[in-house]
Design a protein around this motif. Structure first.
Motif, PDB file in Angstrom:
ATOM      1  N   ASN A  29       0.779  -1.196   0.167  1.00 41.01           N
ATOM      2  CA  ASN A  29       0.428   0.172   0.258  1.00 41.01           C
ATOM      3  C   ASN A  29       1.214   1.060   0.563  1.00 41.01           C
ATOM      4  N   PHE A  30       0.690   2.127  -0.725  1.00 42.29           N
ATOM      5  CA  PHE A  30       1.220   3.498  -0.803  1.00 42.29           C
ATOM      6  C   PHE A  30       0.501   4.647  -1.589  1.00 42.29           C
ATOM      7  N   LYS A  31       0.603   5.772  -1.765  1.00 42.32           N
ATOM      8  CA  LYS A  31      -0.643   6.845  -2.170  1.00 42.32           C
ATOM      9  C   LYS A  31       0.799   7.650  -3.278  1.00 42.32           C
ATOM     10  N   TYR A  32      -0.378   7.833  -3.709  1.00 38.87           N
ATOM     11  CA  TYR A  32       0.079   8.860  -5.388  1.00 38.87           C
ATOM     12  C   TYR A  32      -0.926   9.959  -5.412  1.00 38.87           C
ATOM     13  N   ILE A  33      -0.024  11.018  -6.195  1.00 39.49           N
ATOM     14  CA  ILE A  33      -0.919  11.728  -7.035  1.00 39.49           C
ATOM     15  C   ILE A  33      -1.689  11.387  -7.820  1.00 39.49           C
ATOM     16  N   GLN A  34      -2.838  11.393  -8.120  1.00 40.42           N
ATOM     17  CA  GLN A  34      -3.317  11.069  -9.193  1.00 40.42           C
ATOM     18  C   GLN A  34      -4.049  12.164 -10.147  1.00 40.42           C
ATOM     19  N   LEU A  35      -2.979  12.434 -11.134  1.00 38.95           N
ATOM     20  CA  LEU A  35      -3.022  13.301 -12.198  1.00 38.95           C
ATOM     21  C   LEU A  35      -4.194  13.880 -12.600  1.00 38.95           C
ATOM     22  N   PRO A  36      -4.830  15.207 -13.166  1.00 37.41           N
ATOM     23  CA  PRO A  36      -6.222  15.196 -14.082  1.00 37.41           C
ATOM     24  C   PRO A  36      -6.510  15.207 -15.308  1.00 37.41           C
ATOM     25  N   LEU A  37      -7.653  14.586 -15.790  1.00 40.87           N
ATOM     26  CA  LEU A  37      -7.751  14.608 -17.009  1.00 40.87           C
ATOM     27  C   LEU A  37      -7.659  15.830 -18.402  1.00 40.87           C
ATOM     28  N   GLN A  38      -7.024  16.660 -17.346  1.00 42.25           N
ATOM     29  CA  GLN A  38      -7.056  18.115 -18.017  1.00 42.25           C
ATOM     30  C   GLN A  38      -6.475  19.001 -17.061  1.00 42.25           C
ATOM     31  N   LYS A  39      -5.253  19.523 -17.834  1.00 43.07           N
ATOM     32  CA  LYS A  39      -4.927  20.055 -17.196  1.00 43.07           C
ATOM     33  C   LYS A  39      -4.988  21.920 -17.220  1.00 43.07           C
ATOM     34  N   VAL A  40      -4.508  22.838 -16.144  1.00 43.87           N
ATOM     35  CA  VAL A  40      -5.172  23.638 -16.279  1.00 43.87           C
ATOM     36  C   VAL A  40      -3.915  24.649 -15.975  1.00 43.87           C
ATOM     37  N   ASN A  41      -3.763  26.111 -16.587  1.00 46.22           N
ATOM     38  CA  ASN A  41      -2.398  26.665 -16.232  1.00 46.22           C
ATOM     39  C   ASN A  41      -2.302  27.161 -15.034  1.00 46.22           C
ATOM     40  N   PRO A  42      -0.839  26.347 -14.627  1.00 52.14           N
ATOM     41  CA  PRO A  42      -0.818  27.042 -12.831  1.00 52.14           C
ATOM     42  C   PRO A  42      -0.987  28.032 -12.500  1.00 52.14           C
ATOM     43  N   LEU A  43      -0.880  28.765 -13.495  1.00 51.31           N
ATOM     44  CA  LEU A  43      -1.113  30.763 -13.367  1.00 51.31           C
ATOM     45  C   LEU A  43      -2.825  31.110 -12.270  1.00 51.31           C
ATOM     46  N   PHE A  44      -3.288  29.540 -12.643  1.00 47.02           N
ATOM     47  CA  PHE A  44      -4.428  30.011 -12.064  1.00 47.02           C
ATOM     48  C   PHE A  44      -4.810  29.045 -11.406  1.00 47.02           C
ATOM     49  N   SER A  45      -4.859  28.554 -10.230  1.00 48.64           N
ATOM     50  CA  SER A  45      -4.467  27.595  -9.045  1.00 48.64           C
ATOM     51  C   SER A  45      -5.521  28.215  -8.018  1.00 48.64           C
ATOM     52  N   ASN A  46      -5.740  29.197  -7.968  1.00 47.26           N
ATOM     53  CA  ASN A  46      -7.898  30.095  -7.478  1.00 47.26           C
ATOM     54  C   ASN A  46      -8.600  29.310  -8.173  1.00 47.26           C
ATOM     55  N   TYR A  47      -9.894  29.604  -7.293  1.00 47.33           N
ATOM     56  CA  TYR A  47     -10.745  29.148  -7.890  1.00 47.33           C
ATOM     57  C   TYR A  47     -11.829  29.440  -7.343  1.00 47.33           C
ATOM     58  N   GLU A  48     -13.047  30.230  -7.850  1.00 50.29           N
ATOM     59  CA  GLU A  48     -14.464  30.123  -7.234  1.00 50.29           C
ATOM     60  C   GLU A  48     -15.648  29.751  -7.646  1.00 50.29           C
ATOM     61  N   VAL A  49     -15.934  29.687  -7.371  1.00 45.22           N
ATOM     62  CA  VAL A  49     -17.575  29.103  -6.965  1.00 45.22           C
ATOM     63  C   VAL A  49     -18.363  30.145  -6.898  1.00 45.22           C
ATOM     64  N   ARG A  50     -18.747  30.344  -7.970  1.00 42.79           N
ATOM     65  CA  ARG A  50     -20.691  30.713  -8.526  1.00 42.79           C
ATOM     66  C   ARG A  50     -22.138  29.755  -8.752  1.00 42.79           C
ATOM     67  N   VAL A  51     -22.808  30.334  -7.721  1.00 39.72           N
ATOM     68  CA  VAL A  51     -24.112  29.216  -8.117  1.00 39.72           C
ATOM     69  C   VAL A  51     -24.914  30.216  -8.247  1.00 39.72           C
ATOM     70  N   ASN A  52     -25.654  30.037  -9.344  1.00 40.68           N
ATOM     71  CA  ASN A  52     -27.251  29.810  -9.832  1.00 40.68           C
ATOM     72  C   ASN A  52     -28.493  29.078  -9.454  1.00 40.68           C
ATOM     73  N   HIS A  53     -28.553  30.000  -8.527  1.00 38.69           N
ATOM     74  CA  HIS A  53     -30.517  28.714  -7.565  1.00 38.69           C
ATOM     75  C   HIS A  53     -31.596  29.002  -9.041  1.00 38.69           C
ATOM     76  N   LEU A  54     -31.186  28.209 -10.163  1.00 34.84           N
ATOM     77  CA  LEU A  54     -31.765  28.416 -10.718  1.00 34.84           C
ATOM     78  C   LEU A  54     -33.741  27.964 -10.478  1.00 34.84           C
TER      79      LEU A  54
END
Length: 403
Positions: A29-54
Protein backbone atom coordinates in the motif's frame (compact mmCIF):
# COMPACT_ATOMS: atom_id res chain seq x y z
CA UNK A 1 -0.71 -50.92 -8.30
CA UNK A 2 -2.10 -48.60 -5.66
CA UNK A 3 1.26 -48.39 -3.88
CA UNK A 4 2.95 -47.63 -7.24
CA UNK A 5 0.62 -44.67 -7.90
CA UNK A 6 1.20 -43.41 -4.35
CA UNK A 7 4.95 -43.62 -4.86
CA UNK A 8 4.74 -41.70 -8.14
CA UNK A 9 2.67 -38.95 -6.53
CA UNK A 10 5.08 -38.74 -3.59
CA UNK A 11 8.06 -38.57 -5.96
CA UNK A 12 6.37 -35.82 -8.02
CA UNK A 13 5.67 -33.81 -4.87
CA UNK A 14 9.28 -34.14 -3.77
CA UNK A 15 10.55 -33.05 -7.19
CA UNK A 16 8.39 -29.93 -7.15
CA UNK A 17 9.38 -29.22 -3.54
CA UNK A 18 13.02 -29.40 -4.58
CA UNK A 19 12.78 -27.38 -7.77
CA UNK A 20 9.57 -25.36 -7.41
CA UNK A 21 10.01 -21.83 -6.09
CA UNK A 22 7.54 -20.45 -3.60
CA UNK A 23 6.28 -17.03 -4.58
CA UNK A 24 5.47 -14.52 -1.87
CA UNK A 25 2.39 -12.54 -2.81
CA UNK A 26 2.56 -9.12 -1.23
CA UNK A 27 0.06 -6.30 -1.05
CA UNK A 28 2.02 -3.06 -0.98
CA UNK A 29 0.00 0.00 0.00
CA UNK A 30 1.32 3.40 -0.95
CA UNK A 31 -0.05 6.83 -1.76
CA UNK A 32 0.23 8.63 -5.07
CA UNK A 33 -1.10 11.81 -6.65
CA UNK A 34 -3.61 11.05 -9.38
CA UNK A 35 -3.08 13.48 -12.24
CA UNK A 36 -6.20 15.09 -13.71
CA UNK A 37 -7.61 14.40 -17.16
CA UNK A 38 -7.30 18.06 -18.11
CA UNK A 39 -4.38 20.41 -17.66
CA UNK A 40 -5.03 23.86 -16.23
CA UNK A 41 -2.57 26.71 -16.55
CA UNK A 42 -0.75 26.77 -13.17
CA UNK A 43 -1.21 30.56 -13.07
CA UNK A 44 -4.86 29.89 -12.24
CA UNK A 45 -4.51 27.74 -9.15
CA UNK A 46 -7.34 29.60 -7.39
CA UNK A 47 -10.97 28.91 -8.15
CA UNK A 48 -14.13 30.79 -7.32
CA UNK A 49 -17.48 29.05 -6.99
CA UNK A 50 -20.53 30.81 -8.38
CA UNK A 51 -23.97 29.28 -7.82
CA UNK A 52 -27.05 29.94 -9.93
CA UNK A 53 -30.16 28.93 -7.99
CA UNK A 54 -32.39 28.20 -10.97
CA UNK A 55 -34.98 26.52 -8.75
CA UNK A 56 -35.85 29.98 -7.42
CA UNK A 57 -37.22 30.94 -10.84
CA UNK A 58 -39.28 27.76 -10.76
CA UNK A 59 -40.67 28.85 -7.38
CA UNK A 60 -41.54 32.27 -8.78
CA UNK A 61 -43.28 30.70 -11.77
CA UNK A 62 -45.19 28.29 -9.51
CA UNK A 63 -46.36 31.15 -7.28
CA UNK A 64 -47.45 33.22 -10.28
CA UNK A 65 -49.41 30.29 -11.69
CA UNK A 66 -50.86 29.57 -8.25
CA UNK A 67 -51.99 33.19 -7.88
CA UNK A 68 -53.56 33.06 -11.34
CA UNK A 69 -55.42 29.89 -10.42
CA UNK A 70 -56.55 31.43 -7.13
CA UNK A 71 -57.77 34.54 -8.91
CA UNK A 72 -59.59 32.43 -11.48
CA UNK A 73 -61.12 30.24 -8.77
CA UNK A 74 -62.16 33.31 -6.79
CA UNK A 75 -63.74 34.91 -9.88
CA UNK A 76 -65.61 31.69 -10.68
CA UNK A 77 -66.81 31.41 -7.10
CA UNK A 78 -67.90 35.07 -7.06
CA UNK A 79 -69.88 34.62 -10.27
CA UNK A 80 -71.54 31.48 -8.88
CA UNK A 81 -72.30 33.26 -5.61
CA UNK A 82 -73.76 36.26 -7.41
CA UNK A 83 -76.03 33.96 -9.41
CA UNK A 84 -77.03 32.20 -6.20
CA UNK A 85 -77.91 35.55 -4.56
CA UNK A 86 -80.05 36.52 -7.56
CA UNK A 87 -81.99 33.26 -7.28
CA UNK A 88 -82.29 33.57 -3.51
CA UNK A 89 -83.49 37.18 -3.70
CA UNK A 90 -86.10 36.23 -6.30
CA UNK A 91 -87.43 33.46 -4.05
CA UNK A 92 -87.35 35.80 -1.05
CA UNK A 93 -89.39 38.43 -2.90
CA UNK A 94 -92.05 35.89 -3.84
CA UNK A 95 -92.18 34.65 -0.25
CA UNK A 96 -92.32 38.15 1.20
CA UNK A 97 -95.19 39.05 -1.13
CA UNK A 98 -96.99 35.91 0.03
CA UNK A 99 -96.40 36.86 3.66
CA UNK A 100 -97.74 40.35 2.95
CA UNK A 101 -100.95 38.94 1.50
CA UNK A 102 -101.26 36.59 4.46
CA UNK A 103 -100.75 39.45 6.94
CA UNK A 104 -103.33 41.63 5.23
CA UNK A 105 -105.88 38.81 5.22
CA UNK A 106 -105.40 37.97 8.87
CA UNK A 107 -105.59 41.65 9.80
CA UNK A 108 -108.93 41.86 7.98
CA UNK A 109 -110.18 38.76 9.77
CA UNK A 110 -110.15 36.68 6.60
CA UNK A 111 -108.99 33.07 7.03
CA UNK A 112 -105.66 32.47 5.18
CA UNK A 113 -102.99 29.77 4.88
CA UNK A 114 -99.52 30.51 6.16
CA UNK A 115 -97.12 30.64 3.19
CA UNK A 116 -94.50 27.87 2.96
CA UNK A 117 -90.92 29.20 3.16
CA UNK A 118 -89.00 28.85 -0.11
CA UNK A 119 -86.53 26.07 -0.82
CA UNK A 120 -83.24 27.67 -1.76
CA UNK A 121 -80.70 26.22 -4.16
CA UNK A 122 -77.42 25.03 -2.63
CA UNK A 123 -75.03 27.88 -2.05
CA UNK A 124 -71.70 27.51 -3.90
CA UNK A 125 -68.67 26.43 -1.86
CA UNK A 126 -65.23 27.90 -2.28
CA UNK A 127 -62.72 25.03 -2.15
CA UNK A 128 -59.23 26.37 -1.33
CA UNK A 129 -56.52 25.35 -3.78
CA UNK A 130 -53.52 23.38 -2.57
CA UNK A 131 -50.47 25.58 -2.47
CA UNK A 132 -47.65 24.53 -4.81
CA UNK A 133 -44.78 22.50 -3.43
CA UNK A 134 -41.93 25.00 -3.51
CA UNK A 135 -38.26 24.13 -3.76
CA UNK A 136 -36.34 24.68 -0.55
CA UNK A 137 -33.43 27.08 -0.26
CA UNK A 138 -29.95 25.66 -0.77
CA UNK A 139 -27.43 28.36 0.08
CA UNK A 140 -24.15 29.20 -1.61
CA UNK A 141 -22.32 28.09 1.53
CA UNK A 142 -24.04 24.71 1.42
CA UNK A 143 -23.01 24.21 -2.21
CA UNK A 144 -19.45 25.32 -1.39
CA UNK A 145 -19.24 22.82 1.44
CA UNK A 146 -19.41 19.96 -1.08
CA UNK A 147 -16.81 21.34 -3.49
CA UNK A 148 -13.11 20.80 -2.86
CA UNK A 149 -10.87 20.55 -5.93
CA UNK A 150 -7.62 19.11 -4.63
CA UNK A 151 -4.51 20.92 -5.76
CA UNK A 152 -6.43 24.20 -6.05
CA UNK A 153 -7.32 26.91 -3.54
CA UNK A 154 -10.69 28.59 -3.19
CA UNK A 155 -10.26 32.27 -3.89
CA UNK A 156 -10.52 35.06 -6.45
CA UNK A 157 -8.36 35.72 -9.45
CA UNK A 158 -8.18 32.27 -10.99
CA UNK A 159 -10.62 29.84 -12.54
CA UNK A 160 -14.38 30.19 -12.31
CA UNK A 161 -16.56 27.26 -11.36
CA UNK A 162 -20.24 27.88 -12.03
CA UNK A 163 -22.84 25.48 -10.70
CA UNK A 164 -26.42 25.78 -11.92
CA UNK A 165 -28.80 24.05 -9.52
CA UNK A 166 -32.00 23.21 -11.37
CA UNK A 167 -35.35 22.39 -9.73
CA UNK A 168 -36.16 18.79 -8.97
CA UNK A 169 -38.85 17.51 -11.34
CA UNK A 170 -40.82 14.50 -12.59
CA UNK A 171 -41.28 13.23 -9.04
CA UNK A 172 -43.37 10.07 -8.98
CA UNK A 173 -43.80 7.38 -6.38
CA UNK A 174 -43.93 3.88 -7.83
CA UNK A 175 -45.71 1.01 -6.05
CA UNK A 176 -44.80 -2.62 -6.63
CA UNK A 177 -46.77 -5.50 -5.15
CA UNK A 178 -44.98 -8.77 -4.47
CA UNK A 179 -45.99 -12.06 -2.85
CA UNK A 180 -49.51 -13.16 -2.03
CA UNK A 181 -51.59 -13.86 1.05
CA UNK A 182 -49.70 -13.27 4.29
CA UNK A 183 -46.48 -12.70 2.34
CA UNK A 184 -47.95 -9.80 0.36
CA UNK A 185 -45.67 -6.80 0.39
CA UNK A 186 -45.91 -3.34 -1.15
CA UNK A 187 -42.58 -1.83 -2.10
CA UNK A 188 -42.23 1.86 -2.87
CA UNK A 189 -39.58 3.91 -4.59
CA UNK A 190 -39.53 7.53 -5.68
CA UNK A 191 -38.28 8.56 -9.10
CA UNK A 192 -37.05 12.06 -9.85
CA UNK A 193 -34.80 14.13 -12.09
CA UNK A 194 -32.48 16.76 -10.62
CA UNK A 195 -30.06 18.19 -13.20
CA UNK A 196 -26.96 20.18 -12.28
CA UNK A 197 -24.92 22.09 -14.84
CA UNK A 198 -21.20 22.52 -14.25
CA UNK A 199 -18.98 25.06 -16.02
CA UNK A 200 -15.24 25.25 -15.29
CA UNK A 201 -13.38 28.00 -17.12
CA UNK A 202 -10.13 29.94 -16.99
CA UNK A 203 -9.50 33.53 -18.11
CA UNK A 204 -7.33 32.41 -21.06
CA UNK A 205 -8.65 28.97 -22.04
CA UNK A 206 -12.37 29.57 -21.70
CA UNK A 207 -14.66 26.72 -20.69
CA UNK A 208 -12.69 23.52 -20.10
CA UNK A 209 -15.84 21.79 -18.93
CA UNK A 210 -19.46 22.70 -19.56
CA UNK A 211 -21.92 19.89 -19.06
CA UNK A 212 -25.27 19.14 -17.48
CA UNK A 213 -25.33 16.02 -15.32
CA UNK A 214 -28.12 13.86 -13.90
CA UNK A 215 -30.66 14.53 -16.65
CA UNK A 216 -31.94 10.97 -16.52
CA UNK A 217 -34.38 9.46 -14.03
CA UNK A 218 -32.94 8.54 -10.65
CA UNK A 219 -34.56 6.52 -7.87
CA UNK A 220 -34.69 6.57 -4.09
CA UNK A 221 -35.90 3.52 -2.21
CA UNK A 222 -38.66 3.87 0.37
CA UNK A 223 -40.09 1.64 3.09
CA UNK A 224 -42.09 -1.49 2.39
CA UNK A 225 -45.54 -2.14 3.85
CA UNK A 226 -47.77 -5.17 4.24
CA UNK A 227 -50.75 -3.02 3.19
CA UNK A 228 -50.92 -0.14 0.73
CA UNK A 229 -53.28 1.63 3.10
CA UNK A 230 -50.55 1.71 5.74
CA UNK A 231 -48.41 3.59 3.25
CA UNK A 232 -51.25 5.99 2.41
CA UNK A 233 -51.85 6.70 6.11
CA UNK A 234 -48.12 7.31 6.61
CA UNK A 235 -48.01 9.65 3.63
CA UNK A 236 -50.80 11.89 4.98
CA UNK A 237 -48.60 12.91 7.93
CA UNK A 238 -45.18 12.55 6.33
CA UNK A 239 -45.51 13.24 2.61
CA UNK A 240 -44.58 16.93 2.72
CA UNK A 241 -41.48 16.28 4.85
CA UNK A 242 -40.52 13.33 2.66
CA UNK A 243 -40.45 15.54 -0.45
CA UNK A 244 -38.33 18.15 1.33
CA UNK A 245 -35.88 15.50 2.49
CA UNK A 246 -35.82 13.92 -0.97
CA UNK A 247 -34.87 17.21 -2.59
CA UNK A 248 -32.17 18.05 -0.02
CA UNK A 249 -30.61 14.57 -0.10
CA UNK A 250 -30.73 14.47 -3.90
CA UNK A 251 -28.89 17.78 -4.08
CA UNK A 252 -26.25 16.63 -1.62
CA UNK A 253 -25.72 13.37 -3.49
CA UNK A 254 -25.50 15.17 -6.83
CA UNK A 255 -22.97 17.70 -5.54
CA UNK A 256 -20.81 14.94 -4.05
CA UNK A 257 -20.72 13.31 -7.49
CA UNK A 258 -19.99 16.66 -9.12
CA UNK A 259 -17.04 17.11 -6.75
CA UNK A 260 -15.74 13.70 -7.79
CA UNK A 261 -16.11 14.62 -11.47
CA UNK A 262 -14.27 17.92 -10.97
CA UNK A 263 -11.42 16.21 -9.13
CA UNK A 264 -11.18 13.54 -11.82
CA UNK A 265 -11.01 16.21 -14.52
CA UNK A 266 -8.89 18.88 -12.81
CA UNK A 267 -7.84 17.89 -9.30
CA UNK A 268 -4.57 16.45 -8.02
CA UNK A 269 -6.09 13.80 -5.80
CA UNK A 270 -4.19 11.89 -3.15
CA UNK A 271 -4.99 8.25 -3.85
CA UNK A 272 -4.15 4.91 -2.27
CA UNK A 273 -2.67 2.15 -4.41
CA UNK A 274 -2.83 -1.46 -3.21
CA UNK A 275 -0.32 -3.04 -5.57
CA UNK A 276 0.44 -6.73 -5.95
CA UNK A 277 4.19 -7.26 -5.86
CA UNK A 278 6.09 -10.48 -5.64
CA UNK A 279 9.21 -11.91 -4.07
CA UNK A 280 10.64 -15.42 -3.61
CA UNK A 281 11.37 -17.33 -0.45
CA UNK A 282 14.88 -18.73 0.03
CA UNK A 283 14.67 -22.17 -1.41
CA UNK A 284 16.96 -25.22 -0.99
CA UNK A 285 20.04 -24.82 -3.16
CA UNK A 286 18.95 -21.45 -4.54
CA UNK A 287 19.70 -18.12 -2.95
CA UNK A 288 17.27 -15.29 -3.72
CA UNK A 289 18.97 -12.53 -1.75
CA UNK A 290 19.01 -10.38 -4.91
CA UNK A 291 15.24 -10.79 -5.18
CA UNK A 292 14.83 -9.66 -1.58
CA UNK A 293 17.07 -6.66 -2.22
CA UNK A 294 15.17 -5.74 -5.40
CA UNK A 295 11.83 -6.13 -3.66
CA UNK A 296 12.99 -3.98 -0.72
CA UNK A 297 14.15 -1.23 -3.09
CA UNK A 298 10.82 -1.50 -4.94
CA UNK A 299 8.74 -0.91 -1.84
CA UNK A 300 11.00 1.95 -0.74
CA UNK A 301 10.70 3.58 -4.16
CA UNK A 302 6.93 3.25 -4.35
CA UNK A 303 6.56 4.88 -0.96
CA UNK A 304 8.21 7.98 -2.41
CA UNK A 305 5.94 8.53 -5.44
CA UNK A 306 3.46 10.68 -3.47
CA UNK A 307 6.08 13.32 -2.65
CA UNK A 308 5.45 15.25 -5.86
CA UNK A 309 3.21 15.23 -8.91
CA UNK A 310 5.91 14.21 -11.36
CA UNK A 311 7.32 11.58 -8.94
CA UNK A 312 10.78 13.13 -9.24
CA UNK A 313 11.57 12.28 -5.64
CA UNK A 314 11.09 8.58 -6.35
CA UNK A 315 12.82 8.25 -9.73
CA UNK A 316 16.29 7.45 -8.39
CA UNK A 317 15.03 4.65 -6.15
CA UNK A 318 12.74 3.34 -8.91
CA UNK A 319 15.71 3.20 -11.30
CA UNK A 320 17.79 1.32 -8.72
CA UNK A 321 15.03 -1.21 -8.19
CA UNK A 322 14.56 -1.64 -11.95
CA UNK A 323 18.28 -2.23 -12.40
CA UNK A 324 18.28 -5.02 -9.82
CA UNK A 325 15.25 -6.76 -11.38
CA UNK A 326 16.77 -6.49 -14.85
CA UNK A 327 20.02 -8.10 -13.70
CA UNK A 328 17.95 -11.03 -12.48
CA UNK A 329 16.17 -11.20 -15.85
CA UNK A 330 19.53 -11.81 -17.55
CA UNK A 331 19.49 -15.20 -15.88
CA UNK A 332 16.02 -16.06 -17.19
CA UNK A 333 15.61 -19.59 -18.54
CA UNK A 334 12.03 -20.11 -19.69
CA UNK A 335 12.56 -23.70 -20.84
CA UNK A 336 14.01 -25.15 -17.65
CA UNK A 337 11.57 -25.47 -14.76
CA UNK A 338 14.49 -26.25 -12.47
CA UNK A 339 16.38 -23.08 -13.32
CA UNK A 340 16.79 -20.51 -10.57
CA UNK A 341 15.03 -17.91 -12.74
CA UNK A 342 12.57 -20.15 -14.53
CA UNK A 343 9.38 -19.15 -16.37
CA UNK A 344 7.52 -18.51 -13.09
CA UNK A 345 10.23 -16.25 -11.64
CA UNK A 346 10.62 -14.53 -15.00
CA UNK A 347 6.90 -13.72 -15.20
CA UNK A 348 6.98 -12.51 -11.60
CA UNK A 349 9.84 -10.12 -12.42
CA UNK A 350 7.98 -8.80 -15.46
CA UNK A 351 5.00 -7.96 -13.23
CA UNK A 352 7.18 -6.11 -10.74
CA UNK A 353 8.99 -4.24 -13.51
CA UNK A 354 5.71 -3.20 -15.13
CA UNK A 355 4.63 -1.59 -11.86
CA UNK A 356 7.96 0.21 -11.46
CA UNK A 357 8.08 1.48 -15.04
CA UNK A 358 4.51 2.77 -14.73
CA UNK A 359 5.48 4.95 -11.77
CA UNK A 360 8.62 6.07 -13.55
CA UNK A 361 6.39 7.38 -16.34
CA UNK A 362 7.84 4.98 -18.93
CA UNK A 363 4.57 3.44 -20.02
CA UNK A 364 5.99 1.86 -23.17
CA UNK A 365 8.21 -0.35 -21.03
CA UNK A 366 5.42 -0.92 -18.53
CA UNK A 367 3.28 -2.19 -21.41
CA UNK A 368 6.16 -4.30 -22.72
CA UNK A 369 6.63 -6.10 -19.40
CA UNK A 370 2.90 -6.50 -18.95
CA UNK A 371 2.67 -8.19 -22.35
CA UNK A 372 5.67 -10.42 -21.60
CA UNK A 373 3.93 -11.57 -18.44
CA UNK A 374 0.65 -12.05 -20.29
CA UNK A 375 2.34 -14.29 -22.83
CA UNK A 376 4.75 -16.04 -20.47
CA UNK A 377 2.56 -19.07 -19.97
CA UNK A 378 2.17 -18.73 -16.19
CA UNK A 379 -1.52 -18.39 -15.35
CA UNK A 380 -0.98 -16.62 -12.04
CA UNK A 381 0.92 -13.75 -13.60
CA UNK A 382 -1.17 -13.68 -16.76
CA UNK A 383 -4.19 -13.04 -14.51
CA UNK A 384 -2.24 -10.39 -12.62
CA UNK A 385 -1.37 -8.57 -15.83
CA UNK A 386 -4.96 -8.68 -17.06
CA UNK A 387 -6.07 -7.06 -13.79
CA UNK A 388 -3.63 -4.15 -13.97
CA UNK A 389 -3.86 -3.31 -17.68
CA UNK A 390 -6.77 -0.88 -17.34
CA UNK A 391 -5.12 0.88 -14.38
CA UNK A 392 -1.87 1.38 -16.27
CA UNK A 393 -3.77 2.61 -19.34
CA UNK A 394 -5.62 5.19 -17.25
CA UNK A 395 -2.43 6.35 -15.55
CA UNK A 396 -0.69 6.60 -18.90
CA UNK A 397 -3.44 8.78 -20.34
CA UNK A 398 -3.19 11.14 -17.37
CA UNK A 399 0.62 11.21 -17.40
CA UNK A 400 0.88 12.02 -21.09
CA UNK A 401 -1.46 15.00 -20.70
CA UNK A 402 0.96 16.61 -18.24
CA UNK A 403 4.47 15.27 -19.05
Amino acid sequence: MKSTITSILLFTTLVFSVFGQNIDDNKVNFKYIQLPLQKVNPLFSNYEVRVNHLYKKANEDSLIIFQQRKDAAQATYQAQYNAYIVQKNALDKVYLNQLAQYEKATNAGTPATVPVPPTYPNAPLFVPLDAPRLHTEFTDNEVNSFIDIQGFTKGLGGTMLTIDVYPIRDIRIIETKTGSGVTTKYDYKCQYILPIMVTFETPTEGALLKKTYFETVQYQSMKSYSSKYEYQAWFIDNGAQYYRDLERNARKSALQEVNGILNNEFGYVSMQRNAELYSVKKYRDYDYAEVTAAYTLTTQALNLVAKDRNRAGAIEKISQAIAKWEVLLEESNMTDDKARVNDKITAMIHCNLAELYAWKGDYDKAELHTNLSLNGGVAKFRNHSERVQSFYADQRKRWEIHY
